[in-house]
Design an enzyme around this catalytic site. Sequence first.
Site, PDB file in Angstrom:
ATOM      1  N   GLU A  60       0.928  -1.104  -0.493  1.00 42.79           N
ATOM      2  CA  GLU A  60       0.106   0.056   0.292  1.00 42.79           C
ATOM      3  C   GLU A  60       0.483   1.077  -0.264  1.00 42.79           C
ATOM      4  O   GLU A  60       0.490   2.078  -1.667  1.00 42.79           O
ATOM      5  CB  GLU A  60      -0.847   0.127   1.318  1.00 42.79           C
ATOM      6  CG  GLU A  60      -1.896  -0.671   0.747  1.00 42.79           C
ATOM      7  CD  GLU A  60      -2.089  -2.640   0.767  1.00 42.79           C
ATOM      8  OE1 GLU A  60      -0.771  -2.277   1.468  1.00 42.79           O
ATOM      9  OE2 GLU A  60      -3.192  -2.694   0.544  1.00 42.79           O
ATOM     10  N   HIS A 129     -11.431  -4.797   8.051  1.00 44.19           N
ATOM     11  CA  HIS A 129     -12.002  -4.835   7.213  1.00 44.19           C
ATOM     12  C   HIS A 129     -13.980  -4.231   6.570  1.00 44.19           C
ATOM     13  O   HIS A 129     -13.946  -4.765   6.269  1.00 44.19           O
ATOM     14  CB  HIS A 129     -12.739  -6.480   6.615  1.00 44.19           C
ATOM     15  CG  HIS A 129     -10.840  -7.392   6.274  1.00 44.19           C
ATOM     16  ND1 HIS A 129     -10.445  -7.900   7.260  1.00 44.19           N
ATOM     17  CD2 HIS A 129     -10.152  -7.746   4.698  1.00 44.19           C
ATOM     18  CE1 HIS A 129      -9.537  -8.063   6.600  1.00 44.19           C
ATOM     19  NE2 HIS A 129      -8.772  -8.082   5.289  1.00 44.19           N
TER      20      HIS A 129
END
Lengths: 331, 408, 322
Positions: A60, A129
């Site tokens: 990321e 999540h």
Amino acid sequence: MRQISYRQALQEALREEMQRDDSVFLLGEDIAEFGGSYKVTAGLLEEFGPERVRNTPISEAAIVGAALGASLVGMRPVAELMYVDFSAIAMDQIVNQVAKVRYMFGGKAKASLVIRTQGGAGRSSAAQHAQSLEAWFVHIPGLKVVQPSTPYDAKGLLKAAIRDDNPVMFLEHKLLYPVQGPVPEGEYLIPLGQADVKRPGSDITVVATSRMVHRALAAAETLAPEGIDVEVIDPRTLNPLDEETILASVRKTQHLVVVYEAYERCGIGAEIAALVANQAIDFLDAPIERVAALNTPVPFNPKLENYVIPNEERIIAGIKRVLGITDSADA
Amino acid sequence: MATLIKMPQLGQTMEEGTIITWLKREGEGVTQGEPLVQIETDKVVCDIEASQSGLLHSILAREGEKVAVGNAIAVIAAAGETVHLTALLGPSQAAEVSPPPSLVRSQATPASDAARQQGTNVGPAEAREVRISPAARKLAREHGIALEALQGTGPGGRIVVDDVERAIAAQKVAAPQERVLRTIPLTGLRGTIAQRMAQSWAHVARVTEVIEVDMSDVVAWRRRRLIVWEREYGVHISLTDVIAFAVAQTLRDSPDLNARLENQEIKVLADIHLGIAVATGNGLIVPVIRHADQLPLWELARQSARLAEKAQERKLTLDEVSGGTFTITNLGTYGIEIFTPMVNYPQCAILGVGRVAERPVVLPGRIEARSLMYLSLSFDHRITDGAPAAMFLQRLKERLETLSDFPL
Amino acid sequence: MLAIDQATLHKLYHTMVRIRLFEQRIMELFQQGRLPGFLHVSIGQEAVPTGVCAHLRSNDYISSTHRGHGDVIAKGARLDRMMAELYGKKTGYCKGKGGSMHIADLELGILGANGIVGAGIPIATGTALAFKMRRTDQVAVCFFGDGGANTGAFHEGLNLASVWNLPVVFVCQNNQYAESTPQRVHQKIKDIAVRAMAYDIPGETVDGMDVLEVYRVAGDAVARARAGGGPTLVECKTYRFYGHYVGDPGTAYRRPEEVEEWKQRDPIATFARRLLAEGVTTAAELKAIEEAVQQELEAAIRFAETSPEPDLEDALQDIYAS
């Protein structure tokens, strides 16, 4: 008007912008053959090729940093972070680099990138999540933050975000991808910084974001036969915030509830409440209420998950509390 | 371009003014020259106009607040313009103005609540535990509704707009006999008059003496000279002007009546500044003619007419209503014969002029119709006594009846 | 050395002197209290950016670190605008809003000094990506230190650059210390270049005090990138003669003997000796170069000192592109 899904609307936006401007390209995890874990980029590899639809390693920080580096020399990358929860790994690049490079360089740099990501609960995806982290980004000067709630908004805002020379955090909601809505054929853009009155009303203002817009609208419909007329406002862009639309509404209705799926503490509702309390205090006929997720990590169990995030019942309860309406059930 | 509206210097001695009423709201459009706010100094109430068109961006001083001359009271900006208040105001005043500007009068902010889930909230300290919403509080204040009398039906039992509106309606219903035609707030000129009259009543040991004056010769003389004066001096000389002229000359002979009581001292003043009361639509106002005794009659009349006009147009400056040493007030035009005027505190005396009327008078060997008038002199007995006051009236009467010192 | 033309040799010397004199002078100014904030000077490390940037064109890009004055000077930054930036003046490269650690000029191909260790690595990678997508033969060079080689950004960036075969040269200025922590304490490996193996890219270790060695190895790496051969990791072993920041004597964590040893290998002094010994230049020429740089520096300081401060409103400008 034709009805398409939120997902399709995003895809159309990406396709149209990539056709229009070949400096636009995509990078992210699993976005190529796989079409993205939420299938937003499906078909784009076939149309534009691997140069412009780039699968990345699980990196990321590099995804965001590389997007920045490319934008500094004139490209318009759209980076995808699979889950907003993973933005934590890229936070240095987002907060210290992307957001600040223009300012620190005295206005010379152009960080013309969009970071698309998604968040939200409702699928038992559990604590790491399922978050809604928009408040992190709204807090940082230099970033623009967009949170569309409908297919129409999603398409118009994504196109505008890609054309914007500023870095935009574009926050989608995983449960909104299949939701259908009217989207016109033909080109249109929605300017960043413009709220939308999703439902006009006269008794109370409910400002809601993302998936909560739909729950707020459902609550409004439930309350209408009881003679409670709810105005639902969707800010669409959280930074820059369309303050005047919200303030004008509160001046009219004199009551405010803010509904958002993020943890209640220091969420976008706190900012909106402070704004209204500061600039429209004389118009408020009741305290401001925030209806948000409880201050707890999102649980896995579906019943617990539904308990923790705001639902229609909680929104209705909040509205009634602010209006001073006690049902015999609550008394 | 944002501009500041500042408290103007309306008179030489003015140091501060009070904001009476904002005639425009924040965010409202204003056009250049439009009245923006009503302010008051010691005696004069006037409107401040917008110096340019635009939006009234910020109000920096609240109603009732005193502002030093030269300090900013508002900002006018173009629509959509971003205004940097601290840059505009400069450091000294910026420190006094709390951003962001708002029309809210000072209220203690509510303490944070512990039982938020039930929607309870501790109210502001000054309200003695009254729980009320900001909008309801504002409404109640605007209508003079006492908060303690209200029952709250809002969340947590707090008073909400509905409750106040019901109280307002009930108030109207409760007192049917009392139908109010008009409500005049005791502010501005009316407020000043009320305050000054109360002061005069409270302090002045008032005595009124009345003398009859035969005005026949004055009336005839004036009638003969009126056209000439108008042609020669361009001024219409009224009876009041004539009387004022005579008063000014007589005060030279009776300086004890041209006095003021101040800090336990009676000051007999050398200069004679004559105030002539004018009834305006807003109330009584007394412009002052300075050194009235040194003016020829036509000049006195000219100044008197100019000041009266300015008084009607509410354009008098502070200097023009200050410094008077003696006042004349004429109700004769309204048919009043004799009255007991209030001394124009802190002056010593005031002369009330009554109607000139044809009455039968006993003269040696006959009864004749003569033009008679009563002069009612009120004076402050702390400063002077009945005899000096009477002598002043006698001298004045003689002057008027013999036309001495008058240009013939 | 004879394979390198005289003009280039002079230029190498000139650049190192420019860096050295600039860094020395700002240390003095800082100690006199005339510069706000922090300063991280690179005295002792001049050979590395000099040798690398000599191969770069104006439209190649570099990213740098908090200790980046040498890197940006080698890339062509003007001393006066750098000085003005250090003074926080409106005429500085960043209008006084970036400071020492964020000096940047995109027109000179400088992606900025960076206050976050390692953060420039993914950024330079992204710039190289744009060059590849546009099919130009531009190259990106990323400067970072031994400390930066341990960050996640280093690994993510090198991995991405390698798998996408991007035209970027990663130059590690290994000055043996990450702030106060010696290399042997912060990583097990001795030569950082071995990490290139993890990404299947070429890795070279070089004596960073020898400008010609740096020049040689960097030349190969830049050429490789320009030709489409992908990234290289070049590790230059070097040393900073002063502490981590101006004000840090460095004695808490470095032995004076060690510092002295490295000072004996001063890159400028050793290069000068070589140039003179091989008859490439004369003492007078070298002196002339130094004097010219001194004059440039003094002019830069005058410029900075007489430049205006930014206005207060400037604090709110340039946050967003309109």
